[in-house]
Design a protein around this motif. Structure first.
Motif, mmCIF file in Angstrom:
data_model
loop_
_atom_site.group_PDB
_atom_site.id
_atom_site.type_symbol
_atom_site.label_atom_id
_atom_site.label_comp_id
_atom_site.label_asym_id
_atom_site.label_seq_id
_atom_site.Cartn_x
_atom_site.Cartn_y
_atom_site.Cartn_z
ATOM 1 N N ASP A 183 0.828 -1.208 0.000
ATOM 2 C CA ASP A 183 0.000 0.000 0.000
ATOM 3 C C ASP A 183 0.861 1.256 0.000
ATOM 4 O O ASP A 183 0.521 2.263 -0.633
ATOM 5 C CB ASP A 183 -0.947 0.007 1.194
ATOM 6 N N LYS A 195 2.302 1.575 -3.451
ATOM 7 C CA LYS A 195 1.246 2.006 -4.361
ATOM 8 C C LYS A 195 0.973 3.497 -4.213
ATOM 9 O O LYS A 195 0.786 4.216 -5.201
ATOM 10 C CB LYS A 195 -0.028 1.202 -4.091
ATOM 11 N N ASP A 250 1.457 6.271 -7.042
ATOM 12 C CA ASP A 250 0.315 7.136 -7.341
ATOM 13 C C ASP A 250 0.724 8.603 -7.269
ATOM 14 O O ASP A 250 0.410 9.407 -8.151
ATOM 15 C CB ASP A 250 -0.816 6.858 -6.358
ATOM 16 N N GLN A 283 -5.610 3.326 -12.508
ATOM 17 C CA GLN A 283 -5.540 2.437 -11.361
ATOM 18 C C GLN A 283 -4.927 1.093 -11.726
ATOM 19 O O GLN A 283 -4.146 0.517 -10.959
ATOM 20 C CB GLN A 283 -6.936 2.230 -10.765
ATOM 21 N N ILE A 314 -1.170 1.574 -11.943
ATOM 22 C CA ILE A 314 -0.547 1.674 -10.625
ATOM 23 C C ILE A 314 -0.420 0.294 -9.985
ATOM 24 O O ILE A 314 0.635 -0.070 -9.453
ATOM 25 C CB ILE A 314 -1.346 2.620 -9.723
ATOM 26 N N ASP A 315 -1.490 -0.501 -10.045
ATOM 27 C CA ASP A 315 -1.469 -1.839 -9.456
ATOM 28 C C ASP A 315 -0.433 -2.729 -10.133
ATOM 29 O O ASP A 315 0.328 -3.438 -9.465
ATOM 30 C CB ASP A 315 -2.857 -2.484 -9.567
ATOM 31 N N THR A 363 3.203 -1.516 -9.419
ATOM 32 C CA THR A 363 3.577 -1.815 -8.039
ATOM 33 C C THR A 363 3.992 -3.272 -7.894
ATOM 34 O O THR A 363 5.017 -3.588 -7.280
ATOM 35 C CB THR A 363 2.412 -1.497 -7.086
#
Length: 217
Positions: free
Chosen positions: A59, A62, A66, A104, A107-108, A111
């Protein structure tokens, strides 16, 4: 060519996706090659020596990714490009939602790729192809796996205002811009041109499978 490990495929598509969206935070007097070198060094340097920590705290990584993309990535431009001929008839809300969904997913994927693949080297080639137009350029680099396997990555850049922006990426011979556009087109056909259904189920990582065999640029 032997099948590409999942973690390697994840890194390749993540790296490609990220730079597919990455405009240069620099004046146009910087060459496209300098832009890519700076981008690659900055992105990989973010987690240097901290990969084990981030692997346990995804997290945080991420959030870092972001934040780094917040001011530099033009997801609306990318969304319009991927939607292709369907962009014109999409509502403003659908255009915005697809851009957010693409963001999104990027980003996922990025990561996961940062913490799952132990690459040996990411190198921008010293000998680049001559620039044919003042406002267009290509920059080539390679991802070197720990087993020595080399995977080529080529970026297409366009000069927009005072910034060089990456507008397309070819990974191992696979044109990602064209791949994603074709995927969106096929999804629209399968879903009866239901924009919302296509956006809800958008999964660009499906194109990663093509990277195993490669293709022609």
């Amino acid at each position: 060519m032997s099948p590409m490990p999942l973690s390697l495929r994840s890194l390749l598509v993540a790296l490609a996706l990220l730079l597919f969206a990455l405009p240069a935070a620099a004046a146009p007097e910087r060459t496209p090659e300098q832009v890519i070198r700076h981008s690659v060094e900055t992105l990989t340097g973010e987690i240097e020596g901290r990969r084990d920590y981030f692997a346990e705290n995804l997290d945080e990584l991420k959030a870092l990714v972001d934040e780094s993309l917040d001011d530099i990535a033009d997801f609306r431009y990318i969304g319009a490009s991927v939607m292709g001929r369907y962009f014109q008839n999409a509502t403003p809300q659908q255009r915005s939602r697809f851009a957010d969904t693409f963001r999104q997913t990027l980003i996922d994927t990025y990561t996961r790729g940062l913490v799952t693949f132990d690459y040996r080297e990411l190198r921008v080639l010293d000998n680049q192809r001559p620039q044919r137009h003042e406002d267009q350029a290509s920059v080539d680099m390679e991802v070197v796996a720990t087993n020595g396997q080399v995977y080529p990555v080529s970026y297409s850049l366009r000069l927009s205002g005072n910034e060089w922006r990456v507008v397309n990426v070819i990974v191992n011979g696979i044109n990602l811009g064209l791949t994603f556009r074709n995927q969106f087109d096929q999804a629209m056909r399968d879903q009866g041109r239901d924009y919302d259904a296509v956006i809800d189920n958008w999964a660009p990582e499906l194109a990663v499978e093509e990277l195993e065999e490669g293709g022609s640029a």
